[in-house]
Design an enzyme around this catalytic site. Structure first.
Site, PDB file in Angstrom:
ATOM      1  NE  ARG A 184      -7.317  -9.002  -1.211  1.00  0.00           N
ATOM      2  CZ  ARG A 184      -6.779  -7.904  -2.187  1.00  0.00           C
ATOM      3  NH1 ARG A 184      -5.805  -6.976  -1.706  1.00  0.00           N
ATOM      4  NH2 ARG A 184      -7.219  -7.999  -3.647  1.00  0.00           N
ATOM      5  CE  LYS A 222      -4.099  -1.979   0.047  1.00  0.00           C
ATOM      6  NZ  LYS A 222      -5.157  -1.931   1.056  1.00  0.00           N
TER       7      LYS A 222
END
Length: 278
Positions: free
Chosen positions: A257, A222
Site C-alpha cells: 500500500r 511513515k
C-alpha cells in the site's frame, strides 16, 4: 495463494500487488487536502491506475496519529462521489479504507471490490457486510484508536501478539460467512507501534502469516522512516519507502500500500526479476 474480491480475483503466485492511496481528507499525514474535491481525487486515482496500481484504496477519514473521528455521513459524502465516478471505467480493483461497516456497505454498493478494514473488525458488523457482498477483506491490526494509539504503545512480543490477533480475526470472519480466499492481513505499521515495533514486525513478517493468507505492508512515507533516515520533507521519504518495498517482497509480502505507485512498481519489477532468476 489466491485473493478473491467482489468482482476480481488475484493469483498472488504470479507476483505482488500494488495498492495506490487516494486520501479524500483534509488531514491525512502525507497529503491531506490535496484530493478533498471529488474531481481531484478521481484524477489522482486515474493517474495511479495508469502508473500500474492493481488496487486503488479510497479513504475519507484520516487515521494518522492524533486524528479525530469522523461521522459515517461525512465520510460517505467524501468517498461515494469518487467511487461512483471512478468505478465504471476502472481497470483496477477499488478498496474502501474504513473501519465503519455502514461506510463499507455503501461503498461496496457504489462499486468498491474490497474493504480495507483499518479497525480490524472492531465494528462487529464488518465481516458480515463483506461476506454478504462477496468482497475482499483486509484485516489490519491497530492498538487503540488513532486519537490515542501512539501514547506509549507497549507489547510483550509485538509480532506474536499481532499473529494471535490475525488468528482470532480469521476465525471470527469465517464464522460470519467469509471464505478464506477473501481474507488478507495487514500488521498496521505505525498504528499503535513505536519505530522499534515497526522494524521488528517487518523483520519477522514471515511469522505473521496465518492460514497461508496474503500479507499487506503499508509503510509508505511513515514517520518512523524520517526518524531513522533524517528525511524531513515528505518527498524525501520515497527512497526509504522503496527500500522497504524491496526488502518486504524478499520477506514474502504480497501487497504493498503506497503513495508513489510508479516508483514502487518499478522496484518490484526488479525484485521479481532477481527472485525468479535461475
Amino acid at each position: 495463494m489466491y485473493w478473491r474480491t467482489k468482482n476480481r480475483g488475484f493469483d498472488l503466485k504470479r507476483g505482488p500487488l500494488v495498492m495506490g492511496i487516494v486520501n479524500v481528507t483534509v488531514d491525512s499525514f502525507s497529503d491531506g487536502g490535496k484530493c478533498l474535491e471529488a474531481r481531484a481525487a478521481v484524477a489522482h486515482a486515474r493517474r495511479l491506475e495508469a502508473e500500474g496500481a492493481d488496487i486503488i484504496d479510497i479513504g475519507g477519514e484520516s487515521t494518522r496519529p492524533g486524528a479525530q473521528p469522523l461521522s459515517a455521513e461525512e465520510e460517505l459524502a467524501r468517498v461515494l462521489p469518487v467511487i461512483r465516478e471512478f468505478a465504471p471505467a476502472a481497470r483496477c480493483a477499488i478498496s474502501i479504507d474504513t473501519y465503519k461497516a455502514a461506510v463499507a456497505k455503501a461503498a461496496l454498493e457504489a462499486g468498491a471490490d474490497i474493504v480495507n478494514d483499518v479497525g480490524g473488525l472492531r465494528d462487529p458488523a464488518m465481516a458480515g457486510v463483506a461476506a454478504e457482498a462477496g468482497a475482499g477483506l483486509v484485516i489490519m491490526h491497530m492498538r487503540g484508536e488513532p486519537r490515542t494509539m501512539q501514547e506509549a504503545p507497549a507489547y510483550e512480543d509485538v509480532t506474536q501478539e499481532i499473529r494471535e490477533f490475525f488468528r482470532q480475526s480469521f476465525h471470527r470472519a469465517i464464522t460470519c460467512g467469509m471464505k478464506p480466499e477473501q481474507i488478507v492481513f495487514d500488521p498496521g505499521i505505525g498504528f499503535g507501534k513505536t519505530a522499534a515495533h515497526n522494524l521488528s514486525i517487518i523483520k519477522r513478517m514471515a511469522e505473521l502469516r496465518v492460514e497461508d493468507r496474503p500479507l499487506v505492508l503499508g509503510a509508505s512515507r511513515k514517520s518512523f522512516l524520517a526518524a531513522i533516515t533524517g528525511a524531513g520533507e515528505m518527498g524525501e521519504r520515497l527512497a526509504p519507502t522503496l527500500g522497504l518495498t524491496a526488502l518486504g517482497r524478499a520477506l514474502g509480502v504480497n501487497i504493498f500500500r503506497v503513495h508513489d505507485v510508479l516508483e514502487n512498481v518499478r522496484v518490484l519489477k526488479i525484485v521479481e526479476a532477481v527472485l525468479s532468476a535461475s
